[in-house]
Design a protein around this motif. Sequence first.
Motif, mmCIF file in Angstrom:
data_model
loop_
_atom_site.group_PDB
_atom_site.id
_atom_site.type_symbol
_atom_site.label_atom_id
_atom_site.label_comp_id
_atom_site.label_asym_id
_atom_site.label_seq_id
_atom_site.Cartn_x
_atom_site.Cartn_y
_atom_site.Cartn_z
ATOM 1 N N LYS A 191 0.831 -1.206 0.000
ATOM 2 C CA LYS A 191 0.000 0.000 0.000
ATOM 3 C C LYS A 191 0.866 1.256 0.000
ATOM 4 O O LYS A 191 0.551 2.253 -0.654
ATOM 5 C CB LYS A 191 -0.948 -0.017 1.199
ATOM 6 C CG LYS A 191 -2.049 -1.067 1.093
ATOM 7 C CD LYS A 191 -3.015 -0.998 2.248
ATOM 8 C CE LYS A 191 -4.116 -2.046 2.110
ATOM 9 N NZ LYS A 191 -4.938 -1.853 0.902
ATOM 10 N N MET A 192 1.976 1.220 0.736
ATOM 11 C CA MET A 192 2.854 2.387 0.800
ATOM 12 C C MET A 192 3.632 2.577 -0.500
ATOM 13 O O MET A 192 4.008 3.701 -0.851
ATOM 14 C CB MET A 192 3.798 2.262 1.997
ATOM 15 C CG MET A 192 3.057 2.284 3.337
ATOM 16 S SD MET A 192 4.102 1.949 4.771
ATOM 17 C CE MET A 192 4.950 3.527 4.925
ATOM 18 N N SER A 228 2.158 5.121 -2.899
ATOM 19 C CA SER A 228 2.181 6.538 -2.545
ATOM 20 C C SER A 228 3.137 7.315 -3.453
ATOM 21 O O SER A 228 4.352 7.070 -3.459
ATOM 22 C CB SER A 228 2.606 6.709 -1.082
ATOM 23 O OG SER A 228 2.886 8.062 -0.803
ATOM 24 N N LEU A 269 5.752 9.274 -1.259
ATOM 25 C CA LEU A 269 6.891 8.483 -0.807
ATOM 26 C C LEU A 269 7.822 8.162 -1.973
ATOM 27 O O LEU A 269 9.056 8.126 -1.822
ATOM 28 C CB LEU A 269 6.411 7.186 -0.151
ATOM 29 C CG LEU A 269 5.700 7.318 1.201
ATOM 30 C CD1 LEU A 269 5.329 5.939 1.734
ATOM 31 C CD2 LEU A 269 6.555 8.075 2.208
ATOM 32 N N THR A 292 6.017 12.485 6.251
ATOM 33 C CA THR A 292 5.123 11.849 5.275
ATOM 34 C C THR A 292 5.136 10.338 5.429
ATOM 35 O O THR A 292 4.110 9.674 5.244
ATOM 36 C CB THR A 292 5.541 12.231 3.842
ATOM 37 O OG1 THR A 292 5.579 13.650 3.720
ATOM 38 C CG2 THR A 292 4.557 11.668 2.821
ATOM 39 N N GLU A 312 2.759 9.440 8.127
ATOM 40 C CA GLU A 312 1.381 9.630 7.680
ATOM 41 C C GLU A 312 0.941 8.500 6.756
ATOM 42 O O GLU A 312 -0.179 7.972 6.878
ATOM 43 C CB GLU A 312 1.259 10.974 6.959
ATOM 44 C CG GLU A 312 1.468 12.187 7.854
ATOM 45 C CD GLU A 312 1.508 13.476 7.065
ATOM 46 O OE1 GLU A 312 1.286 13.420 5.833
ATOM 47 O OE2 GLU A 312 1.767 14.538 7.662
ATOM 48 N N GLU A 313 1.811 8.128 5.832
ATOM 49 C CA GLU A 313 1.451 7.071 4.885
ATOM 50 C C GLU A 313 1.375 5.709 5.571
ATOM 51 O O GLU A 313 0.580 4.848 5.168
ATOM 52 C CB GLU A 313 2.456 7.031 3.729
ATOM 53 C CG GLU A 313 2.408 8.245 2.820
ATOM 54 C CD GLU A 313 1.103 8.341 2.036
ATOM 55 O OE1 GLU A 313 0.271 7.420 2.104
ATOM 56 O OE2 GLU A 313 0.903 9.351 1.345
ATOM 57 N N ASN A 324 -2.008 5.683 7.105
ATOM 58 C CA ASN A 324 -3.015 5.465 6.060
ATOM 59 C C ASN A 324 -3.063 4.000 5.642
ATOM 60 O O ASN A 324 -4.148 3.429 5.433
ATOM 61 C CB ASN A 324 -2.700 6.338 4.835
ATOM 62 C CG ASN A 324 -2.914 7.810 5.093
ATOM 63 O OD1 ASN A 324 -3.685 8.186 5.986
ATOM 64 N ND2 ASN A 324 -2.253 8.658 4.325
ATOM 65 N N ALA A 325 -1.888 3.386 5.522
ATOM 66 C CA ALA A 325 -1.830 1.976 5.126
ATOM 67 C C ALA A 325 -2.449 1.079 6.191
ATOM 68 O O ALA A 325 -3.149 0.104 5.872
ATOM 69 C CB ALA A 325 -0.379 1.566 4.865
ATOM 70 N N GLU A 338 -6.191 1.400 5.852
ATOM 71 C CA GLU A 338 -6.674 0.728 4.650
ATOM 72 C C GLU A 338 -6.625 -0.794 4.786
ATOM 73 O O GLU A 338 -7.409 -1.508 4.177
ATOM 74 C CB GLU A 338 -5.850 1.169 3.443
ATOM 75 C CG GLU A 338 -6.095 2.613 3.029
ATOM 76 C CD GLU A 338 -5.220 3.030 1.863
ATOM 77 O OE1 GLU A 338 -4.647 2.128 1.215
ATOM 78 O OE2 GLU A 338 -5.106 4.238 1.596
#
Length: 308
Positions: free
Chosen positions: A224-225, A228, A231, A248, A251-252, A255-256, A259
């Motif tokens: 998932k990352m 991005s 990234l 970042t 943050e990612e 988010n992963a 998700e």
Amino acid sequence: MACTRSSRSISRKGFGANSVKLDGSGHYDDFEVERVAAVEMNPRAKQGDLIAAIEPVADRLLKRYKAGQERLRSARERADDVGASDAQDEINALVLFKNDMAAYQRAYSFLSQIFDYGSSTIEKRFLFYKRLTPLLEFGREREGVDLSKVVLTHHNLKNEGQRRLDVSERDESKLTPMTEVGSGSVQEKERARLLEIIERINDLFGADTTDGDQLSYVNTLRDKMLESDALFMQAANNSAAQFANSPTLKEELMNAIIEAFEAHSSLSKQALDSQKVRDGLKEVLLGPAQLYQYLRNRSNDHFPGAAT
């Protein structure tokens, strides 16, 4: 890399809970597992032997699902909430059973790169689930089992030591029986990388989840990352140390985790509830899971002159 526990301990943990759950479902018995495995291991077995072994199991489960759907429709027409709930529970249990078999196969695919399971019950169940899962097309209206997916390719479980195919070696004459692959080979490096992920992730999560689930979770987060763009650009233009300190990246990662919650609810909940777990996951992703290296390789494909 120093391992704090034996390989046998790790390999058992990787399958124990899932095996007990699947065996306790009541959807198959040991005889049916052994029958399918015997066909796979027999070099003289024919296509008809495999069909005879696996079709009765698939047919029985497909009929259970169809009967559950019919009971659900009937209960709803009668406004029978209890009956509808019972029928839905049975349908859900069959779907969960199929998902659990798929999870077992994913765990096996990871851990068989590290451990030699030989002709153990772990290996036999993998063969059984691999054959049964694609036949359980729940919800598709058809009579009988779609046997077009049943193609026999013999699975030889003869013990030949720890030898594995080394794609870096083209000369077959160099492969001798009972010789382990060298420590510098691609396989040994991959084995060490997966073992390191297992050891480090085991320190973050409790014993309620298997090694296979944890490995799958790390790979899910990394995949998932890798999607991005932010990234991707940061990895292309910064050193590994700079990338590791990027806001970042945190943050990612969050988010992963969010998700991935649906597919890995237990692990994601622990990660969301604990900064320590999130920090540990970040270290694993940047370490043996090689997130930065994957992003750098991708950036080099797009920008051949990217900074190193």
